[in-house]
Design a protein around this motif. Structure first.
Motif, PDB file in Angstrom:
ATOM      1  N   LEU A 108     -13.115   4.355   1.116  1.00 56.30           N
ATOM      2  CA  LEU A 108     -12.420   3.140   1.548  1.00 56.30           C
ATOM      3  C   LEU A 108     -12.839   1.947   0.696  1.00 56.30           C
ATOM      4  O   LEU A 108     -11.995   1.161   0.252  1.00 56.30           O
ATOM      5  N   VAL A 109     -14.134   1.807   0.441  1.00 59.91           N
ATOM      6  CA  VAL A 109     -14.619   0.699  -0.386  1.00 59.91           C
ATOM      7  C   VAL A 109     -14.036   0.781  -1.788  1.00 59.91           C
ATOM      8  O   VAL A 109     -13.627  -0.230  -2.371  1.00 59.91           O
ATOM      9  N   ALA A 110     -13.971   2.004  -2.345  1.00 57.50           N
ATOM     10  CA  ALA A 110     -13.403   2.169  -3.686  1.00 57.50           C
ATOM     11  C   ALA A 110     -11.945   1.752  -3.715  1.00 57.50           C
ATOM     12  O   ALA A 110     -11.488   1.102  -4.672  1.00 57.50           O
ATOM     13  N   ARG A 111     -11.191   2.093  -2.682  1.00 49.57           N
ATOM     14  CA  ARG A 111      -9.775   1.726  -2.645  1.00 49.57           C
ATOM     15  C   ARG A 111      -9.619   0.215  -2.487  1.00 49.57           C
ATOM     16  O   ARG A 111      -8.726  -0.391  -3.093  1.00 49.57           O
ATOM     17  N   ILE A 112     -10.469  -0.398  -1.667  1.00 50.96           N
ATOM     18  CA  ILE A 112     -10.410  -1.854  -1.510  1.00 50.96           C
ATOM     19  C   ILE A 112     -10.689  -2.538  -2.839  1.00 50.96           C
ATOM     20  O   ILE A 112      -9.971  -3.449  -3.256  1.00 50.96           O
ATOM     21  N   ARG A 113     -11.719  -2.087  -3.524  1.00 48.92           N
ATOM     22  CA  ARG A 113     -12.083  -2.712  -4.790  1.00 48.92           C
ATOM     23  C   ARG A 113     -11.027  -2.482  -5.858  1.00 48.92           C
ATOM     24  O   ARG A 113     -10.809  -3.345  -6.709  1.00 48.92           O
ATOM     25  N   ALA A 114     -10.371  -1.331  -5.813  1.00 49.37           N
ATOM     26  CA  ALA A 114      -9.289  -1.070  -6.763  1.00 49.37           C
ATOM     27  C   ALA A 114      -8.149  -2.059  -6.549  1.00 49.37           C
ATOM     28  O   ALA A 114      -7.583  -2.594  -7.506  1.00 49.37           O
ATOM     29  N   VAL A 115      -7.812  -2.313  -5.289  1.00 49.78           N
ATOM     30  CA  VAL A 115      -6.755  -3.281  -4.985  1.00 49.78           C
ATOM     31  C   VAL A 115      -7.166  -4.675  -5.442  1.00 49.78           C
ATOM     32  O   VAL A 115      -6.391  -5.403  -6.082  1.00 49.78           O
TER      33      VAL A 115
END
Length: 230
Positions: A108-115
């Motif tokens: 989830l953190v990786a997806r947030i940071r990607a966005v």
């Protein structure tokens, strides 16, 4: 500090996810239902919103639509099922990405940071990356004009309102008109996925973009991907 609005009705998931995000340096406002989530969004103007699909008061899809009517802040939908209906409804409502529950906190953190990387910290930066090959200036494709410096789009002279994700998608197409771009390339360049991803994200955003710039402007090349007609 990046401010996250997190709307989730399950107490255990809400508390555990909030703690995990705070440990990674995010400021989190957690709400148990859609109505309080909308109030918090309007009061606090977070940098990103995480919305569970099935929440009381106002479901996550409806909340996403309300947020999108007022802002281009990035939205990630959370769904307990990998059901295509949940995914498509969320994306069609204007979400930029989705994560299926149960999820690992690091994912989830990786997806947030990607966005956030592709939008900028405040969620409203549509500037191309430093290595972007998009030609600078105003590009013309029939009745469509794309100002790659001013980040503006016009169709037959009228302005077209695009979300940051839609703008980045159009910039990617504009950088290579009449060239077929695979879904995997679009995931990598627009969604910043180095690990692959669900191509439904691409398909739904292409369809949303078509409704705004013209259904026949982006051609589907079966088995390969999409191309912008120059």
């Amino acid at each position: 500090m990046t401010h996250v609005l997190f709307v989730e009705d399950d107490d255990v998931i809400r508390e555990a996810t909030t703690l995990a995000l705070e440990r990674d340096g995010f400021e989190v406002t957690a709400m148990p239902d859609g109505l309080s989530g909308l109030e918090s969004f309007r009061a606090d103007r977070p940098d990103i919103a995480l919305l569970d699909v099935m929440v009381p008061g106002m479901d996550g899809v409806s909340l996403c639509r309300r947020i999108r009517d007022e802002s281009t802040v990035p939205v990630i939908m959370l769904s307990a099922r990998a059901d295509s209906i949940d995914v498509v409804l969320g994306l069609e409502a204007g979400a930029d990405d989705y994560v299926t529950k149960p999820f690992d906190g690091s994912v989830l953190v990786a997806r947030i940071r990607a966005v956030l990387r592709r939008f900028g910290h405040a969620g409203n930066n549509t500037e191309p990356a430093d290595d972007d090959t998009t030609e600078r200036g105003t590009l013309t494709f029939g009745d469509l004009e794309v100002d790659t410096e001013g980040m503006e789009v016009r169709k037959s002279g009228a302005p077209v309102a695009l979300t940051p994700t839609e703008m980045r998608l159009l910039l990617e197409f504009s950088s290579a008109p009449n060239t077929v771009l695979s879904r995997d390339r679009l995931l990598e360049r627009v969604w910043d996925y180095d690990w692959g991803g669900d191509t439904r994200v691409v398909d739904v955003h292409v369809q949303r973009l078509r409704t705004k710039i013209g259904q026949d402007r982006i051609e589907t090349v079966r088995g390969f991907g999409y191309k912008l007609k120059g």
